[in-house]
Design a protein around this motif. Sequence first.
Motif, PDB file in Angstrom:
ATOM      1  N   MET A  85      28.583  80.561  58.513  1.00  0.00           N
ATOM      2  CA  MET A  85      29.156  79.556  57.617  1.00  0.00           C
ATOM      3  C   MET A  85      30.044  78.573  58.381  1.00  0.00           C
ATOM      4  SD  MET A  85      28.162  79.657  54.486  1.00  0.00           S
ATOM      5  CE  MET A  85      26.520  80.011  55.042  1.00  0.00           C
ATOM      6  N   TYR A  86      30.740  79.044  59.404  1.00  0.00           N
ATOM      7  CA  TYR A  86      31.538  78.126  60.226  1.00  0.00           C
ATOM      8  C   TYR A  86      30.655  77.317  61.177  1.00  0.00           C
ATOM      9  CZ  TYR A  86      36.028  80.030  58.735  1.00  0.00           C
ATOM     10  OH  TYR A  86      37.127  80.396  58.002  1.00  0.00           O
ATOM     11  N   PHE A  87      29.548  77.894  61.595  1.00  0.00           N
ATOM     12  CA  PHE A  87      28.688  77.195  62.545  1.00  0.00           C
ATOM     13  C   PHE A  87      27.893  76.074  61.881  1.00  0.00           C
ATOM     14  CE2 PHE A  87      25.327  76.524  65.651  1.00  0.00           C
ATOM     15  CZ  PHE A  87      26.047  76.549  66.832  1.00  0.00           C
ATOM     16  N   LYS A  88      27.552  76.234  60.611  1.00  0.00           N
ATOM     17  CA  LYS A  88      26.750  75.218  59.919  1.00  0.00           C
ATOM     18  C   LYS A  88      27.397  73.832  59.930  1.00  0.00           C
ATOM     19  CE  LYS A  88      23.987  78.273  57.150  1.00  0.00           C
ATOM     20  NZ  LYS A  88      23.164  78.361  55.983  1.00  0.00           N
ATOM     21  N   PRO A  89      28.708  73.702  59.665  1.00  0.00           N
ATOM     22  CA  PRO A  89      29.308  72.362  59.763  1.00  0.00           C
ATOM     23  C   PRO A  89      29.245  71.784  61.179  1.00  0.00           C
ATOM     24  CG  PRO A  89      30.747  73.812  58.510  1.00  0.00           C
ATOM     25  CD  PRO A  89      29.656  74.662  59.088  1.00  0.00           C
ATOM     26  N   VAL A  90      29.356  72.635  62.181  1.00  0.00           N
ATOM     27  CA  VAL A  90      29.265  72.170  63.570  1.00  0.00           C
ATOM     28  C   VAL A  90      27.887  71.553  63.817  1.00  0.00           C
ATOM     29  CG1 VAL A  90      29.248  72.936  65.989  1.00  0.00           C
ATOM     30  CG2 VAL A  90      30.987  73.829  64.413  1.00  0.00           C
ATOM     31  N   GLU A  91      26.846  72.263  63.384  1.00  0.00           N
ATOM     32  CA  GLU A  91      25.480  71.731  63.548  1.00  0.00           C
ATOM     33  C   GLU A  91      25.279  70.447  62.746  1.00  0.00           C
ATOM     34  OE1 GLU A  91      22.343  75.242  64.327  1.00  0.00           O
ATOM     35  OE2 GLU A  91      23.318  75.368  62.380  1.00  0.00           O
ATOM     36  N   LYS A  92      25.744  70.456  61.510  1.00  0.00           N
ATOM     37  CA  LYS A  92      25.547  69.309  60.623  1.00  0.00           C
ATOM     38  C   LYS A  92      26.248  68.064  61.159  1.00  0.00           C
ATOM     39  CE  LYS A  92      24.354  67.466  56.635  1.00  0.00           C
ATOM     40  NZ  LYS A  92      22.987  67.242  56.258  1.00  0.00           N
ATOM     41  N   ILE A  93      27.509  68.232  61.575  1.00  0.00           N
ATOM     42  CA  ILE A  93      28.259  67.087  62.099  1.00  0.00           C
ATOM     43  C   ILE A  93      27.611  66.569  63.376  1.00  0.00           C
ATOM     44  CG2 ILE A  93      30.453  66.411  63.176  1.00  0.00           C
ATOM     45  CD1 ILE A  93      31.796  68.220  61.037  1.00  0.00           C
ATOM     46  N   SER A  94      27.143  67.466  64.211  1.00  0.00           N
ATOM     47  CA  SER A  94      26.479  67.041  65.450  1.00  0.00           C
ATOM     48  C   SER A  94      25.259  66.192  65.155  1.00  0.00           C
ATOM     49  CB  SER A  94      26.087  68.257  66.289  1.00  0.00           C
ATOM     50  OG  SER A  94      27.232  68.988  66.644  1.00  0.00           O
ATOM     51  N   LYS A  95      24.449  66.620  64.198  1.00  0.00           N
ATOM     52  CA  LYS A  95      23.267  65.845  63.825  1.00  0.00           C
ATOM     53  C   LYS A  95      23.657  64.508  63.203  1.00  0.00           C
ATOM     54  CE  LYS A  95      20.223  69.790  63.176  1.00  0.00           C
ATOM     55  NZ  LYS A  95      19.518  70.651  62.228  1.00  0.00           N
ATOM     56  N   LEU A  96      24.658  64.533  62.307  1.00  0.00           N
ATOM     57  CA  LEU A  96      25.116  63.294  61.679  1.00  0.00           C
ATOM     58  C   LEU A  96      25.686  62.333  62.717  1.00  0.00           C
ATOM     59  CD1 LEU A  96      26.908  64.715  58.496  1.00  0.00           C
ATOM     60  CD2 LEU A  96      24.782  63.380  58.553  1.00  0.00           C
ATOM     61  N   TYR A  97      26.442  62.867  63.651  1.00  0.00           N
ATOM     62  CA  TYR A  97      27.060  62.026  64.671  1.00  0.00           C
ATOM     63  C   TYR A  97      26.004  61.355  65.545  1.00  0.00           C
ATOM     64  CZ  TYR A  97      30.077  60.243  68.265  1.00  0.00           C
ATOM     65  OH  TYR A  97      30.722  59.388  69.120  1.00  0.00           O
ATOM     66  N   ILE A  98      25.036  62.147  66.001  1.00  0.00           N
ATOM     67  CA  ILE A  98      23.976  61.596  66.857  1.00  0.00           C
ATOM     68  C   ILE A  98      23.171  60.545  66.085  1.00  0.00           C
ATOM     69  CG2 ILE A  98      21.819  62.143  68.070  1.00  0.00           C
ATOM     70  CD1 ILE A  98      24.330  63.113  69.582  1.00  0.00           C
ATOM     71  N   LYS A  99      22.899  60.821  64.799  1.00  0.00           N
ATOM     72  CA  LYS A  99      22.135  59.877  63.986  1.00  0.00           C
ATOM     73  C   LYS A  99      22.925  58.580  63.755  1.00  0.00           C
ATOM     74  CE  LYS A  99      19.681  59.612  59.584  1.00  0.00           C
ATOM     75  NZ  LYS A  99      19.370  60.317  58.344  1.00  0.00           N
ATOM     76  N   LYS A 100      24.221  58.709  63.494  1.00  0.00           N
ATOM     77  CA  LYS A 100      25.070  57.556  63.190  1.00  0.00           C
ATOM     78  C   LYS A 100      25.426  56.754  64.446  1.00  0.00           C
ATOM     79  CE  LYS A 100      29.600  56.535  61.191  1.00  0.00           C
ATOM     80  NZ  LYS A 100      30.817  57.149  60.656  1.00  0.00           N
ATOM     81  N   ASN A 101      25.647  57.438  65.546  1.00  0.00           N
ATOM     82  CA  ASN A 101      26.100  56.801  66.780  1.00  0.00           C
ATOM     83  C   ASN A 101      25.057  57.006  67.862  1.00  0.00           C
ATOM     84  OD1 ASN A 101      29.007  56.271  65.950  1.00  0.00           O
ATOM     85  ND2 ASN A 101      28.801  58.458  65.595  1.00  0.00           N
TER      86      ASN A 101
END
Length: 194
Positions: free
Chosen positions: A28-44
């Motif tokens: 459950m703690y790792f899921k936000p890490v993965e999600k933010i990483s994907k969002l960050y790469i997609k956005k930036n």
Amino acid sequence: RTYFDLMKKCIFGARNGYREYYEDEFMMYFKPVEKISKLYIKKNDIASRETKEQVKNSIQTFIKDDILNNELNLEFDFVTLQNLTAELSNLFIKNITKNNERRIVVAWRRLVNNISERNSNQVEYLLGRIDSTKIRELVKVRNRISHGEIVELSTEIKHNVEYLAYQMISMYIFEKEYKSIHLSSKKFGTDFWC
């Protein structure tokens, strides 16, 4: 909405931790890490067109001078060299952005650098707390849990994944380090936000 979805995962993580469901807590703690990483790469876009061209030129020089000329004693025509270089530079960029571990490392480093623009001590401190070695270890644990292995989670691993999750959420959503917005509490015998 993204913030609440990410924080909900962390709340579930905390709930699982208190119930001593440590693998579920970790995930459950790792899921936000993965999600933010994907969002960050997609956005930036991590590599601008100019940077991609520089990477391509560096790879081409390396292939032409070091590998073909010096090691293999070969020479390719311009078009063949351009095609090979394009394939390798695209593979290189794709490998950084599609590989879970590397994507997390890139997003973490960029988020830290974004909030610590002129404070090299803050960058050094944050990257010292969670570096690429610790991220690699967290990804290995995540993969082992996902594939059904029984994993003994050390306090350090649980601490690192929780710390990384909250820091990345705070940096991505609020562009601030988590300690500047959290309510003080202790876990694992220390207040790890100080």
